[in-house]
Write a protein that holds these residues in place. Structure first.
Motif, mmCIF file in Angstrom:
data_model
loop_
_atom_site.group_PDB
_atom_site.id
_atom_site.type_symbol
_atom_site.label_atom_id
_atom_site.label_comp_id
_atom_site.label_asym_id
_atom_site.label_seq_id
_atom_site.Cartn_x
_atom_site.Cartn_y
_atom_site.Cartn_z
ATOM 1 N N CYS A 53 0.739 -1.321 -0.181
ATOM 2 C CA CYS A 53 -0.126 -0.003 0.211
ATOM 3 C C CYS A 53 0.819 1.271 0.219
ATOM 4 O O CYS A 53 0.602 2.352 -0.541
ATOM 5 C CB CYS A 53 -1.100 -0.039 1.310
ATOM 6 N N TRP A 54 1.910 1.107 0.633
ATOM 7 C CA TRP A 54 2.866 2.311 0.771
ATOM 8 C C TRP A 54 3.403 2.719 -0.528
ATOM 9 O O TRP A 54 3.649 3.732 -1.189
ATOM 10 C CB TRP A 54 4.195 2.012 1.725
ATOM 11 N N PRO A 57 0.548 3.744 -6.278
ATOM 12 C CA PRO A 57 0.047 5.057 -6.874
ATOM 13 C C PRO A 57 -0.785 5.627 -6.056
ATOM 14 O O PRO A 57 -1.639 4.981 -5.609
ATOM 15 C CB PRO A 57 -0.159 4.654 -8.349
ATOM 16 N N ALA A 58 -0.584 6.923 -6.120
ATOM 17 C CA ALA A 58 -1.646 7.658 -5.423
ATOM 18 C C ALA A 58 -3.053 7.678 -5.773
ATOM 19 O O ALA A 58 -4.061 7.572 -5.226
ATOM 20 C CB ALA A 58 -1.502 9.231 -5.443
ATOM 21 N N THR A 61 -5.337 4.370 -4.316
ATOM 22 C CA THR A 61 -5.251 4.246 -3.022
ATOM 23 C C THR A 61 -6.556 3.517 -2.411
ATOM 24 O O THR A 61 -6.653 2.954 -1.144
ATOM 25 C CB THR A 61 -5.233 5.594 -2.212
#
Length: 64
Positions: A53-54, A57-58, A61
């Motif tokens: 998750c880190w 890509p934005a 999310t």
């Protein structure tokens, strides 16, 4: 139903004591070790999911 063991010993204590013949400490250590391995595996899977998750890509999310 009468107790199988003599005196005030619980049936399971009596039966497992007879079956294991003094290896209860070994069985306990094996069960403890298996539990520790399961907990470590769960922490590893959690860490891998956090890293996934880190690094996502934005825009993606919602997948986390």
């Amino acid at each position: 139903m009468p107790l199988l063991a003599e005196g005030l010993i619980h049936d399971w204590n009596y039966i497992l004591g007879r079956l294991l013949l003094g290896s209860a400490e070994t069985v306990g250590r094996l069960i403890f070790g298996a539990g520790a391995l399961v907990m470590l595996a769960a922490l590893l899977l959690l860490a891998l999911e956090v890293l996934r998750c880190w690094n996502a890509p934005a825009a993606d999310t919602r997948a986390c």
